[in-house]
Design a protein around this motif. Structure first.
Motif: not given
Length: 227
Positions: A41-42, A184-188, A47-55
């Motif tokens: 879940g985390l 979540f930092g560099t966890m993922f 990944v979803a937040y990263m994709a949204m920010t990149n867009m």
């Protein structure tokens, strides 16, 4: 051993009931799979937040190039409009505002370059360049004046489809960088910087070399220097 009972006095029926009792199975199963579900879940959220920010970073590049291409438009057909420092500042400020939800001003950098053809030599060059954002990045294609000074500038953009200006016109070329701030930092997600580019040809006639303005922009007191 059950407290108070010696091995010889254990009730066989009690032992059978305990062996057949499954009331805690679901709780045990949940305890076993919860770490996996939580991790997935985390990770999915990151990944979803990263994709949204990149867009959104890509949208900043497009909007800055589009808005810059419209600068100086006028209804007076007898006068070729010029670009003012205050107008460029407004476009750059809009980029910071657009990225305010993910603190683009602190962690990003937008670089706007006017790619033109030198009327005397016919070479491609960056006539003027303005920047905004605190991230330490410079243009991949050079600073203001590149092409006439320094290396030869064979257009801007990817090697397989370079973008070039045409005589008496200009291309508003934008580079946007953003140092991604993970949830979540560099966890993922490893530390990374997004980069997007966009380019628009100016929409109307524009005075590229106004009198008294060697760098193609009138006015003073720019709030968007590339220093």
């Amino acid at each position: 051993m059950i407290a108070g009972l010696s091995p010889k006095r254990r009730d066989p029926r009690l032992l059978r009931r305990l062996a057949a009792d499954s009331s805690g199975v679901s709780f045990i199963e949940l305890a076993l799979v919860l770490p996996v579900l939580l991790t997935l879940g985390l990770y999915g959220t990151e990944v979803a937040y990263m994709a949204m920010t990149n867009m959104q970073v890509g949208e900043i590049a497009t909007s800055v190039a589009d808005n810059a291409s419209r600068l100086g438009q006028t209804d007076n057909s007898s006068v070729s409009p010029t670009v003012k420092e205050s107008q460029v500042d407004s476009v750059m400020w809009g980029a910071l505002k657009e990225g305010s939800s993910f603190d683009f001003e602190t962690n990003g950098r937008v670089i706007l370059s006017s790619l033109e053809v030198d009327p005397d030599s016919g070479v491609q060059f960056i006539h003027w360049q303005r920047c905004r954002g605190k991230l330490d990045r410079v243009s991949s294609y050079g600073k203001q004046g590149e092409g006439k000074t320094g290396k030869i500038l064979d257009g801007m953009g990817a090697e397989d489809h370079k973008i070039r200006a045409v005589p008496n016109s200009a291309v508003m070329f934008v580079e946007v960088y953003y140092h991604y701030q993970p949830l979540f930092g560099t966890m993922f997600i490893e530390d990374q910087v997004f980069k997007h580019e966009a380019a628009y040809l100016i929409r109307d006639d524009r005075s590229l070399n106004p009198a008294g303005s060697p760098y193609g922009i009138t006015g003073s007191g720019s709030q968007s220097p590339c220093t």
